[in-house]
Write an enzyme that holds these catalytic residues in place. Sequence first.
Site, short mmCIF file in Angstrom:
data_model
loop_
_atom_site.label_atom_id
_atom_site.label_comp_id
_atom_site.label_asym_id
_atom_site.label_seq_id
_atom_site.Cartn_x
_atom_site.Cartn_y
_atom_site.Cartn_z
N ASP A 83 0.74 -1.17 0.22
CA ASP A 83 -0.07 -0.12 0.21
C ASP A 83 0.75 1.43 -0.10
O ASP A 83 0.39 2.25 -0.01
CB ASP A 83 -0.93 -0.03 1.18
CG ASP A 83 -0.14 -0.15 2.45
OD1 ASP A 83 0.74 0.06 2.62
OD2 ASP A 83 -1.23 0.12 3.45
N SER A 84 2.05 1.01 0.15
CA SER A 84 3.21 2.27 -0.24
C SER A 84 2.69 2.73 -1.45
O SER A 84 3.26 3.82 -1.91
CB SER A 84 4.46 1.63 0.11
OG SER A 84 4.97 0.59 -0.83
N ASP A 122 -1.41 -6.43 -0.45
CA ASP A 122 -1.33 -5.74 0.88
C ASP A 122 -2.75 -5.17 0.93
O ASP A 122 -3.50 -4.46 0.41
CB ASP A 122 -0.40 -4.36 0.88
CG ASP A 122 0.13 -4.15 2.07
OD1 ASP A 122 -0.10 -4.75 3.10
OD2 ASP A 122 0.79 -3.09 1.93
N LYS A 130 -1.26 -9.61 3.11
CA LYS A 130 -0.27 -8.75 4.36
C LYS A 130 -1.54 -7.80 5.02
O LYS A 130 -2.08 -7.19 4.28
CB LYS A 130 0.76 -8.25 3.91
CG LYS A 130 1.54 -7.44 5.00
CD LYS A 130 2.86 -7.06 4.64
CE LYS A 130 2.92 -5.77 4.03
NZ LYS A 130 2.65 -4.48 4.79
N GLU A 152 -1.31 -5.20 8.51
CA GLU A 152 -0.65 -4.41 9.62
C GLU A 152 -0.87 -4.66 11.02
O GLU A 152 -2.34 -4.67 11.23
CB GLU A 152 -0.48 -2.93 9.14
CG GLU A 152 0.09 -2.72 7.92
CD GLU A 152 0.45 -1.04 7.72
OE1 GLU A 152 -0.08 -0.43 8.54
OE2 GLU A 152 1.06 -0.83 6.54
N GLU A 189 9.14 -3.60 10.71
CA GLU A 189 9.45 -2.30 10.15
C GLU A 189 9.92 -1.04 11.11
O GLU A 189 9.45 -0.94 12.16
CB GLU A 189 8.49 -1.59 9.34
CG GLU A 189 8.68 -0.43 8.73
CD GLU A 189 7.65 0.01 7.44
OE1 GLU A 189 6.83 -0.80 7.24
OE2 GLU A 189 7.84 1.41 7.10
O1 KIV Z 1 3.47 -1.07 1.53
C1 KIV Z 1 4.64 -1.45 1.74
O2 KIV Z 1 5.32 -1.26 0.83
C2 KIV Z 1 5.15 -2.30 2.86
C3 KIV Z 1 6.58 -2.66 2.92
C4 KIV Z 1 7.43 -1.41 3.50
C5 KIV Z 1 6.56 -3.79 3.81
O3 KIV Z 1 4.29 -2.48 3.56
#
Ligand code: KIV
Length: 299
Positions: A48-49, A87, A117, A119, A186
Amino acid sequence: MSERTPVTLPRLAEMKEAGEPIVMVTAYDYPSARVAEEAGVDIVLVGDSAAMVVLGYPGTEPVSMDEMVMLGRAVRRGLKTPLMIGDMPMGSYEASNELAVCSAQRLVKETGCQVVKLEAGGTSVERARAIIRSGIPVMGHVGLTPQTATALGGYKTQGKTAQSAIQLSEDALALQSVGCFAIVFEAVPAAITETIVERLEVPTIGIGAGPGTAGQVLVFHDLLGITTGRAPKFVKRYAEVNAAMVGGVRQFAEEVRSGRFPEADHVYSVEPAQLDEFRRYLDQESLVSRSAWDWEPLP
Ligand code: KIV
């Protein structure tokens, strides 16, 4: 290059056991997925970055499930070998187990990612359990969790006090106990990461968490220098792609403006006979239409 076998969850566990470092990068579109594939990484996260690095939002909070699905579908088309992780964006899993399972299923069905994934610890542990029970493997993520960065006091290193390290370690153990196949750490001090990782069986992937994890992840745009400006301490730049891109576009602009582009090599040719015939036709046509105009009776 010989055909590589697709990376599976047992393979990741094996790598961790064998002390073979696991390489993970993010990708958000077809070209970045192709780069990850050709570079031979083990895991690709459609992170989600993306919110910040490809969609231009100020944080990860605004990115929607629809946007993550669109990006994930493009990544899928470019990947064959690495394990693909989708994500879960903020708002797609926190409210209930039902929402979490539906969102995870949507990511898997619509993007083709194999696992998801999410969080943080706390209620996310229950959400992870529900998703895993529905048959979708989950990667956990502890330490600095950008979706809840405001509550954490900003984009800051986590686990710096004994109290917060205890919380972090409890979250990681809880995520492992409900069946997460791996956990991202992280922005955690290296010594805290090492102490927790020793007590975990599942592979851990670090980003700003030191060398003690089973693998490392960086954001594609950070490691290649596509993003500009101040990067977090943990980012190492392996290329300066932004400078190369700006330089290339600037040169194109200069060459168009000065008439140096396109050159002979960039244009299509046509048989002279065909060109002559075409011109003759146009000449006749313009004669006919001019005459027609001249002879048109006035109303
Ligand atoms: O969204 C992302 O890029 C992440 C990584 C930093 C692990 O969660």
